[in-house]
Design a protein around this motif. Sequence first.
Motif, PDB file in Angstrom:
ATOM      1  N   ILE A 123      16.725  65.952  83.258  1.00  0.00           N
ATOM      2  CA  ILE A 123      15.560  65.753  84.128  1.00  0.00           C
ATOM      3  C   ILE A 123      15.926  64.842  85.293  1.00  0.00           C
ATOM      4  O   ILE A 123      15.557  65.097  86.452  1.00  0.00           O
ATOM      5  N   THR A 124      16.683  63.771  85.008  1.00  0.00           N
ATOM      6  CA  THR A 124      17.086  62.837  86.054  1.00  0.00           C
ATOM      7  C   THR A 124      17.991  63.513  87.080  1.00  0.00           C
ATOM      8  O   THR A 124      17.812  63.339  88.294  1.00  0.00           O
ATOM      9  N   LEU A 125      18.963  64.304  86.610  1.00  0.00           N
ATOM     10  CA  LEU A 125      19.854  65.012  87.527  1.00  0.00           C
ATOM     11  C   LEU A 125      19.083  65.996  88.396  1.00  0.00           C
ATOM     12  O   LEU A 125      19.353  66.123  89.598  1.00  0.00           O
ATOM     13  N   THR A 126      18.114  66.679  87.814  1.00  0.00           N
ATOM     14  CA  THR A 126      17.311  67.629  88.581  1.00  0.00           C
ATOM     15  C   THR A 126      16.491  66.920  89.644  1.00  0.00           C
ATOM     16  O   THR A 126      16.413  67.381  90.794  1.00  0.00           O
ATOM     17  N   VAL A 127      15.893  65.781  89.285  1.00  0.00           N
ATOM     18  CA  VAL A 127      15.102  65.015  90.252  1.00  0.00           C
ATOM     19  C   VAL A 127      15.986  64.515  91.387  1.00  0.00           C
ATOM     20  O   VAL A 127      15.605  64.568  92.567  1.00  0.00           O
ATOM     21  N   ILE A 128      17.181  64.019  91.041  1.00  0.00           N
ATOM     22  CA  ILE A 128      18.109  63.525  92.064  1.00  0.00           C
ATOM     23  C   ILE A 128      18.506  64.652  93.012  1.00  0.00           C
ATOM     24  O   ILE A 128      18.564  64.455  94.245  1.00  0.00           O
ATOM     25  N   GLN A 129      18.768  65.825  92.470  1.00  0.00           N
ATOM     26  CA  GLN A 129      19.138  66.950  93.322  1.00  0.00           C
ATOM     27  C   GLN A 129      18.009  67.328  94.271  1.00  0.00           C
ATOM     28  O   GLN A 129      18.236  67.588  95.457  1.00  0.00           O
TER      29      GLN A 129
END
Length: 295
Positions: free
Chosen positions: A279-285
Amino acid sequence: MAMEKRVVFKSAWLPYVLLLPQLTITALFFFWPAAQAVYFSFQLQDAFGMTSQFVWFQNYVDLFKDSHYVSSFKVTAFFSVMVATCGILISLMLATMADSVVRGALAYKTFLIWPYAVAPAIAGVLWAFIFAPSIGIVTYFLKQFGIDWNWIINSEQAMLLVVIASVWKQISYNFLFFLAGLQSIPKSLIEAAAIDGAGPFRRFWTIVFPLLSPTTFFLLVMNIIYSFFDTFGVIDATTQGGPGDATKILVYKVYYDGVKAADLGGSSAQSVILMAIVITLTVIQFRYIERRVQY
């Protein structure tokens, strides 16, 4: 002035009825298991699963004290970067080549799409046979060049094997989107650049690739998610996390500790951490990389 078209439902409840099946499936197969994972991550069960007690964050503390779990972060990071990067680059190259083919284009596109119908576990078994240390056809040719290939005992070769199998499985998915994106680009733009003297590489880099940036961004997100979750079948069918912990990515460690080691609390804590990472990686992207996307 163009008028905006909007769908108006005569019944106020009809939109909710249409959404209900999808919402039900999402609740049953995502939110409910996720809530159970969070609940079990705060518990410690006995070896037989008969009794349990709340230990709150002790499972999480024990995880980060475990050197094997910490090393799985490094393995997952390397594996996901390789799978996402190689998958996108190879697919983009194949889509560009297929888009320029005039004769036999349908046959090329069909053959490139077929691997998407193969299950991840089957893809893993297929590549394991091709690279089998004793009977693999690729292994035979590698030996002719003096390369000793045995991914069963060589950790680097094992990682290379699962990366190849995972990338091969995902290439068709990426290829479909890139080909659709290429076919939607007006040919007049490319022809105008060619008339102005721009070469093939310059036309691709200054015109085609910027117009493909929304597709590339979408595939980047999907390939990261794929490498974190959907590659479980590939690894389980080939290396099973070995040799040692060389290919034991986070999602496989969740399975190994929960099913084989019967540590339900620790496995649940790992799944919660894995979900938070994705979820964090998706938000950062979406927060930073999407700024460079040209819609």
